[in-house]
Design an enzyme around this catalytic site. Structure first.
Site, PDB file in Angstrom:
ATOM      1  N   LEU A 156       0.849  -1.205   0.000  1.00 32.51           N
ATOM      2  CA  LEU A 156       0.000   0.000   0.000  1.00 32.51           C
ATOM      3  C   LEU A 156       0.884   1.254   0.000  1.00 32.51           C
ATOM      4  O   LEU A 156       0.907   2.024   0.957  1.00 32.51           O
ATOM      5  CB  LEU A 156      -0.950  -0.009   1.201  1.00 32.51           C
ATOM      6  CG  LEU A 156      -2.176   0.889   1.053  1.00 32.51           C
ATOM      7  CD1 LEU A 156      -3.125   0.358  -0.008  1.00 32.51           C
ATOM      8  CD2 LEU A 156      -2.927   1.028   2.367  1.00 32.51           C
ATOM      9  N   ARG A 158       2.251   4.525  -2.840  1.00 35.46           N
ATOM     10  CA  ARG A 158       1.561   5.589  -3.585  1.00 35.46           C
ATOM     11  C   ARG A 158       0.461   5.037  -4.485  1.00 35.46           C
ATOM     12  O   ARG A 158      -0.682   5.510  -4.459  1.00 35.46           O
ATOM     13  CB  ARG A 158       2.575   6.340  -4.456  1.00 35.46           C
ATOM     14  CG  ARG A 158       3.477   7.280  -3.685  1.00 35.46           C
ATOM     15  CD  ARG A 158       4.487   7.911  -4.642  1.00 35.46           C
ATOM     16  NE  ARG A 158       5.503   6.948  -4.978  1.00 35.46           N
ATOM     17  CZ  ARG A 158       6.770   7.009  -4.583  1.00 35.46           C
ATOM     18  NH1 ARG A 158       7.188   8.024  -3.869  1.00 35.46           N
ATOM     19  NH2 ARG A 158       7.640   6.091  -4.915  1.00 35.46           N
ATOM     20  N   ILE A 159       0.808   4.030  -5.297  1.00 37.99           N
ATOM     21  CA  ILE A 159      -0.170   3.522  -6.268  1.00 37.99           C
ATOM     22  C   ILE A 159      -1.258   2.715  -5.555  1.00 37.99           C
ATOM     23  O   ILE A 159      -2.455   2.893  -5.826  1.00 37.99           O
ATOM     24  CB  ILE A 159       0.534   2.694  -7.373  1.00 37.99           C
ATOM     25  CG1 ILE A 159       1.503   3.609  -8.147  1.00 37.99           C
ATOM     26  CG2 ILE A 159      -0.482   2.055  -8.317  1.00 37.99           C
ATOM     27  CD1 ILE A 159       2.400   2.912  -9.151  1.00 37.99           C
ATOM     28  N   THR A 238       0.376  -5.035 -12.089  1.00 40.98           N
ATOM     29  CA  THR A 238       0.894  -3.893 -12.862  1.00 40.98           C
ATOM     30  C   THR A 238       2.250  -3.462 -12.292  1.00 40.98           C
ATOM     31  O   THR A 238       2.699  -2.355 -12.578  1.00 40.98           O
ATOM     32  CB  THR A 238      -0.076  -2.687 -12.779  1.00 40.98           C
ATOM     33  OG1 THR A 238      -0.337  -2.421 -11.398  1.00 40.98           O
ATOM     34  CG2 THR A 238      -1.369  -2.939 -13.522  1.00 40.98           C
ATOM     35  N   ARG A 240       5.847  -5.499 -11.384  1.00 45.60           N
ATOM     36  CA  ARG A 240       6.924  -6.058 -12.196  1.00 45.60           C
ATOM     37  C   ARG A 240       6.647  -7.550 -12.356  1.00 45.60           C
ATOM     38  O   ARG A 240       6.252  -8.212 -11.389  1.00 45.60           O
ATOM     39  CB  ARG A 240       8.299  -5.861 -11.518  1.00 45.60           C
ATOM     40  CG  ARG A 240       8.858  -4.453 -11.628  1.00 45.60           C
ATOM     41  CD  ARG A 240       9.274  -4.099 -13.059  1.00 45.60           C
ATOM     42  NE  ARG A 240       9.860  -2.778 -13.162  1.00 45.60           N
ATOM     43  CZ  ARG A 240       9.176  -1.664 -13.434  1.00 45.60           C
ATOM     44  NH1 ARG A 240       7.871  -1.709 -13.644  1.00 45.60           N
ATOM     45  NH2 ARG A 240       9.798  -0.488 -13.521  1.00 45.60           N
ATOM     46  N   GLU A 269       9.930  -9.361 -21.225  1.00 46.16           N
ATOM     47  CA  GLU A 269       9.177  -8.403 -22.058  1.00 46.16           C
ATOM     48  C   GLU A 269      10.027  -8.008 -23.262  1.00 46.16           C
ATOM     49  O   GLU A 269      11.200  -7.699 -23.071  1.00 46.16           O
ATOM     50  CB  GLU A 269       8.808  -7.173 -21.236  1.00 46.16           C
ATOM     51  CG  GLU A 269       7.875  -7.512 -20.086  1.00 46.16           C
ATOM     52  CD  GLU A 269       7.522  -6.317 -19.206  1.00 46.16           C
ATOM     53  OE1 GLU A 269       7.870  -5.170 -19.559  1.00 46.16           O
ATOM     54  OE2 GLU A 269       6.894  -6.535 -18.157  1.00 46.16           O
ATOM     55  N   HIS A 288       2.792  -3.812 -20.945  1.00 51.48           N
ATOM     56  CA  HIS A 288       3.411  -2.855 -20.010  1.00 51.48           C
ATOM     57  C   HIS A 288       3.019  -1.409 -20.336  1.00 51.48           C
ATOM     58  O   HIS A 288       3.879  -0.580 -20.682  1.00 51.48           O
ATOM     59  CB  HIS A 288       4.940  -3.025 -19.999  1.00 51.48           C
ATOM     60  CG  HIS A 288       5.560  -2.564 -18.706  1.00 51.48           C
ATOM     61  ND1 HIS A 288       6.688  -3.123 -18.167  1.00 51.48           N
ATOM     62  CD2 HIS A 288       5.195  -1.580 -17.845  1.00 51.48           C
ATOM     63  CE1 HIS A 288       7.001  -2.509 -17.033  1.00 51.48           C
ATOM     64  NE2 HIS A 288       6.102  -1.556 -16.814  1.00 51.48           N
TER      65      HIS A 288
END
Ligand code: DGY
Length: 330
Positions: A156, A158-159, A238, A240, A269, A288
């Site tokens: 938990l 910033r995002i 979302t 890594r 990726e 991504h």
């Protein structure tokens, strides 16, 4: 006074490029592909600053090779591609681009939640594959509700907090786990309940991962954790790719141990074309793109440029990764 030499490893949106080109001798690696290892090493050998992407491996060898380097500015919030200890030891500032992308990533988490739960991508494909042949039916392509369900937030920061704020609008129940528990007042403000990690995996209908990648989080979500999840649950990543053990996830999806997944990041990726995830039609895959809006990428570009230029002017970057570097610099 001589202008500093700077290497920019890819074309970036205009605001940042303009700032850098006006006040430095900039070498720009143009094109869609990242520079090769050889190009990266030779182009950074004599520069004062590098503006890099998450696709550029900035390791000890590169840092030691770049004798004049003062700053590594990454156009990303994640910095697992940079050897922070190696930079700090040599007095090199490392900066990243947090905050400016928080909202766009949190929005995309909800894009993935809705598109997996309500089967948006699957149903779009059904129509394009000319398989919508029957009229409206009460049992056709049933998904699952989002409102009223439990969203587990793993990390938990910033995002994760912005995801929590959006989830309240969807009337979801919110659980979280992080290594550090937030003050009660913040938990109250975000309507989140702290639980241990096993409870998070057991109780969540949707589990959204917001961990940065490091030696403690690699493969954090493995078969043990996936086997605790509800059969009806959906995993969203979302952060890594390597935070999730991808072959364990494929097994969990194939065996219907969990219902679906919304993935924006992968262990490799771009995805290898024979990656088994591609053959699973009831999951949602994105290349991504969580921060990929024109507005956000422009802000990332400007922030990354300002971070770089500030150090080259003898100041501290706005969003520094290695504040300890100050001790090695002075
Ligand atoms: C980042 O910045 O680290 C994201 O993964 C992409 O924007």
């Amino acid at each position: 006074m001589n202008k500093p030499n700077v290497y920019v490893t890819r074309s970036i949106p205009e605001p940042g490029l303009k700032l850098i080109s006006e006040s430095t001798n900039m070498v720009l690696h143009e094109g869609d592909l990242p520079p090769s290892r050889q190009e990266l090493l030779s182009n950074t050998k004599d520069v004062d600053g590098i503006l890099c992407m998450l696709t550029d491996k900035i390791d000890d060898e590169l840092i030691a090779n770049a004798k004049n380097l003062k700053v590594i500015s990454s156009l990303s919030v994640g910095y697992d591609h940079i050897d922070i200890a190696a930079a700090t030891k040599r007095g090199i500032y490392v900066s990243h681009t947090p905050d400016v992308l928080t909202d766009s990533v949190a929005d995309l988490v909800f894009g993935l939640i809705l598109s997996t739960a309500r089967r948006i991508v699957e149903s779009d494909q059904l129509i394009r594959n000319k398989k919508w042949t029957l009229p409206w039916s009460p049992t056709f392509m049933l998904g699952s509700e989002v409102y009223g369900k439990t969203l587990g937030i793993l990390g938990l920061g910033r995002i994760g907090k912005e995801v929590a704020l959006r989830a309240s609008g969807f009337k979801m129940n919110l659980l979280y786990y992080d290594i550090v528990r937030l003050p009660e007042s913040v938990e109250k403000e975000l309507s989140v309940t702290y639980v241990d990690v096993n409870t998070l995996f057991k109780e969540s209908d949707f589990l959204s991962i917001h961990l940065s990648l490091n030696k403690n989080t690699i493969n954090f979500v493995d078969s043990d954790k996936l086997s605790m999840m509800k059969k009806s649950s959906i995993l969203i990543n979302t952060s890594r790719g390597p935070v999730v053990n991808e072959s364990d996830l494929v097994d969990a999806l194939k065996s219907k141990r969990i219902r679906s997944a919304g993935l924006d990041v992968f262990s490799t990726e771009p995805l290898n074309l024979d990656n088994p995830l591609i053959s699973l039609s009831d999951i949602v895959l994105m290349p991504h793109l969580s921060s990929a809006t024109l507005e956000t990428r422009s802000k990332m570009s400007e922030l990354a440029a300002n971070n770089l230029l500030l150090v080259l002017q003898g100041k501290k970057p706005i969003t520094i990764v290695n504040p300890d570097v100050v001790n090695s610099v002075s």
